[in-house]
Design a protein around this motif. Structure first.
Motif, mmCIF file in Angstrom:
data_model
loop_
_atom_site.group_PDB
_atom_site.id
_atom_site.type_symbol
_atom_site.label_atom_id
_atom_site.label_comp_id
_atom_site.label_asym_id
_atom_site.label_seq_id
_atom_site.Cartn_x
_atom_site.Cartn_y
_atom_site.Cartn_z
ATOM 1 N N PHE A 76 19.178 51.497 16.209
ATOM 2 C CA PHE A 76 18.073 51.541 15.253
ATOM 3 C C PHE A 76 16.715 51.424 15.945
ATOM 4 C CE2 PHE A 76 15.166 49.132 12.433
ATOM 5 C CZ PHE A 76 14.985 50.096 11.452
ATOM 6 N N THR A 77 16.641 50.659 17.012
ATOM 7 C CA THR A 77 15.348 50.411 17.662
ATOM 8 C C THR A 77 15.105 51.271 18.898
ATOM 9 O OG1 THR A 77 16.311 48.585 18.927
ATOM 10 C CG2 THR A 77 15.222 48.026 16.855
ATOM 11 N N SER A 78 15.995 52.194 19.201
ATOM 12 C CA SER A 78 15.823 53.057 20.377
ATOM 13 C C SER A 78 15.501 54.479 19.927
ATOM 14 C CB SER A 78 17.097 53.059 21.228
ATOM 15 O OG SER A 78 17.371 51.776 21.693
ATOM 16 N N ASN A 79 14.258 54.852 20.128
ATOM 17 C CA ASN A 79 13.814 56.187 19.762
ATOM 18 C C ASN A 79 12.976 56.773 20.893
ATOM 19 O OD1 ASN A 79 14.828 56.444 16.956
ATOM 20 N ND2 ASN A 79 13.562 54.624 16.670
ATOM 21 N N PHE A 80 12.738 58.059 20.796
ATOM 22 C CA PHE A 80 12.010 58.769 21.841
ATOM 23 C C PHE A 80 10.770 59.418 21.268
ATOM 24 C CE2 PHE A 80 16.458 58.734 23.096
ATOM 25 C CZ PHE A 80 16.384 58.284 24.409
ATOM 26 N N GLU A 81 9.828 59.718 22.170
ATOM 27 C CA GLU A 81 8.632 60.456 21.798
ATOM 28 C C GLU A 81 8.262 61.379 22.945
ATOM 29 O OE1 GLU A 81 5.455 57.695 21.083
ATOM 30 O OE2 GLU A 81 5.764 56.671 22.982
ATOM 31 N N VAL A 82 7.543 62.433 22.617
ATOM 32 C CA VAL A 82 7.121 63.399 23.625
ATOM 33 C C VAL A 82 5.653 63.142 23.959
ATOM 34 C CG1 VAL A 82 6.809 65.846 24.154
ATOM 35 C CG2 VAL A 82 8.767 65.120 22.784
ATOM 36 N N LYS A 83 5.386 62.985 25.255
ATOM 37 C CA LYS A 83 4.022 62.838 25.756
ATOM 38 C C LYS A 83 3.879 63.764 26.953
ATOM 39 C CE LYS A 83 3.829 57.847 25.112
ATOM 40 N NZ LYS A 83 3.633 56.588 25.864
ATOM 41 N N ASN A 84 2.851 64.576 26.942
ATOM 42 C CA ASN A 84 2.589 65.492 28.070
ATOM 43 C C ASN A 84 3.824 66.311 28.437
ATOM 44 O OD1 ASN A 84 0.000 64.352 28.245
ATOM 45 N ND2 ASN A 84 0.775 62.719 29.583
ATOM 46 N N ASN A 85 4.507 66.817 27.439
ATOM 47 C CA ASN A 85 5.701 67.645 27.612
ATOM 48 C C ASN A 85 6.861 66.911 28.294
ATOM 49 O OD1 ASN A 85 4.630 69.887 26.327
ATOM 50 N ND2 ASN A 85 3.753 70.693 28.218
ATOM 51 N N GLN A 86 6.864 65.583 28.256
ATOM 52 C CA GLN A 86 7.966 64.804 28.789
ATOM 53 C C GLN A 86 8.436 63.816 27.726
ATOM 54 O OE1 GLN A 86 6.203 63.308 32.480
ATOM 55 N NE2 GLN A 86 7.573 64.697 33.574
ATOM 56 N N ILE A 87 9.697 63.428 27.825
ATOM 57 C CA ILE A 87 10.295 62.547 26.818
ATOM 58 C C ILE A 87 10.296 61.112 27.340
ATOM 59 C CG2 ILE A 87 12.338 62.062 25.437
ATOM 60 C CD1 ILE A 87 13.069 65.059 25.744
ATOM 61 N N TYR A 88 9.754 60.215 26.509
ATOM 62 C CA TYR A 88 9.670 58.794 26.832
ATOM 63 C C TYR A 88 10.389 57.994 25.754
ATOM 64 C CZ TYR A 88 5.813 59.779 30.085
ATOM 65 O OH TYR A 88 5.049 60.245 31.126
ATOM 66 N N MET A 89 10.855 56.806 26.148
ATOM 67 C CA MET A 89 11.353 55.864 25.140
ATOM 68 C C MET A 89 10.147 55.398 24.346
ATOM 69 S SD MET A 89 14.645 55.173 25.076
ATOM 70 C CE MET A 89 14.595 53.673 24.129
ATOM 71 N N LYS A 90 10.296 55.335 23.052
ATOM 72 C CA LYS A 90 9.220 54.846 22.196
ATOM 73 C C LYS A 90 9.240 53.313 22.227
ATOM 74 C CE LYS A 90 8.235 57.072 18.319
ATOM 75 N NZ LYS A 90 8.309 57.534 16.919
ATOM 76 N N ARG A 91 8.062 52.720 22.377
ATOM 77 C CA ARG A 91 7.973 51.258 22.375
ATOM 78 C C ARG A 91 8.391 50.713 21.022
ATOM 79 N NH1 ARG A 91 6.251 48.754 26.685
ATOM 80 N NH2 ARG A 91 4.836 49.776 28.106
ATOM 81 N N SER A 92 9.186 49.656 21.063
ATOM 82 C CA SER A 92 9.623 48.997 19.842
ATOM 83 C C SER A 92 9.394 47.502 19.986
ATOM 84 C CB SER A 92 11.105 49.277 19.594
ATOM 85 O OG SER A 92 11.584 48.437 18.572
ATOM 86 N N LYS A 93 8.630 46.931 19.068
ATOM 87 C CA LYS A 93 8.395 45.487 19.101
ATOM 88 C C LYS A 93 9.668 44.724 18.749
ATOM 89 C CE LYS A 93 3.534 45.936 18.066
ATOM 90 N NZ LYS A 93 2.458 45.712 17.129
ATOM 91 N N LEU A 94 10.576 45.368 18.029
ATOM 92 C CA LEU A 94 11.830 44.722 17.637
ATOM 93 C C LEU A 94 12.846 44.651 18.771
ATOM 94 C CD1 LEU A 94 12.616 46.068 14.046
ATOM 95 C CD2 LEU A 94 12.048 43.747 14.729
#
Length: 151
Positions: A76-94
């Motif tokens: 539930f708390t592990s998601n990804f986002e695209v920045k500068n055409n690369q995939i990063y883990m999205k920060r989650s405070k949870l």
């Protein structure tokens, strides 16, 4: 004394995982970084060669069910986002809170179960619980990663 020492080691490892995961969010990820950790962890299953660590079918079922349940929180708390055409883990405070909570639950479980379950079996159960938590989490992460990669 041994119980306290094992709890301190678990605390140190838990804090280390949180730090590593938080730093990893600053760098792009790839499929290999997602898939490899469970393979390295799988080598720990060699402990079952020794009768001291072997589990009954009921202990296996309990560890796997609890591990898979705990994996839901990580998924539930592990998601990804695209920045500068690369995939990063999205920060989650949870995420750090969930890891700490899982560590506390593990400690409480170990405290109560140590008087009823042999130390070797308990070690085998907690390894299996952790493995049963990490594998579904990593599979879900891989699927989320591939979905973003192909979009």
């Amino acid at each position: 004394m041994f119980f306290v020492l094992s709890m301190l080691v678990a605390l140190f490892m838990g804090i280390s995982v949180i730090i590593v995961r938080m730093k990893a969010q600053n760098y792009p990820t790839n499929a290999k970084k997602i898939i490899i950790p469970p393979f390295f962890m799988a080598t720990g299953a060699l402990m079952y060669i020794f009768p001291y660590f072997r589990l009954t079918p009921m202990e296996i079922l309990e560890a796997v069910v609890v591990g898979m349940f705990f994996s839901l929180f990580l998924i539930f708390t592990s998601n990804f986002e695209v920045k500068n055409n690369q995939i990063y883990m999205k920060r989650s405070k949870l995420f750090p809170l969930i890891l700490i909570t899982l560590l506390v639950i593990r400690t409480v479980m170990k405290f109560f179960l140590r008087s009823t379950i042999h130390a070797g079996e308990l070690g085998g159960m907690f390894f299996l619980l952790a493995f049963s938590m990490i594998v579904p989490w990593r599979i879900a992460m891989y699927m989320k990663f591939k979905k973003i990669e192909h979009s």
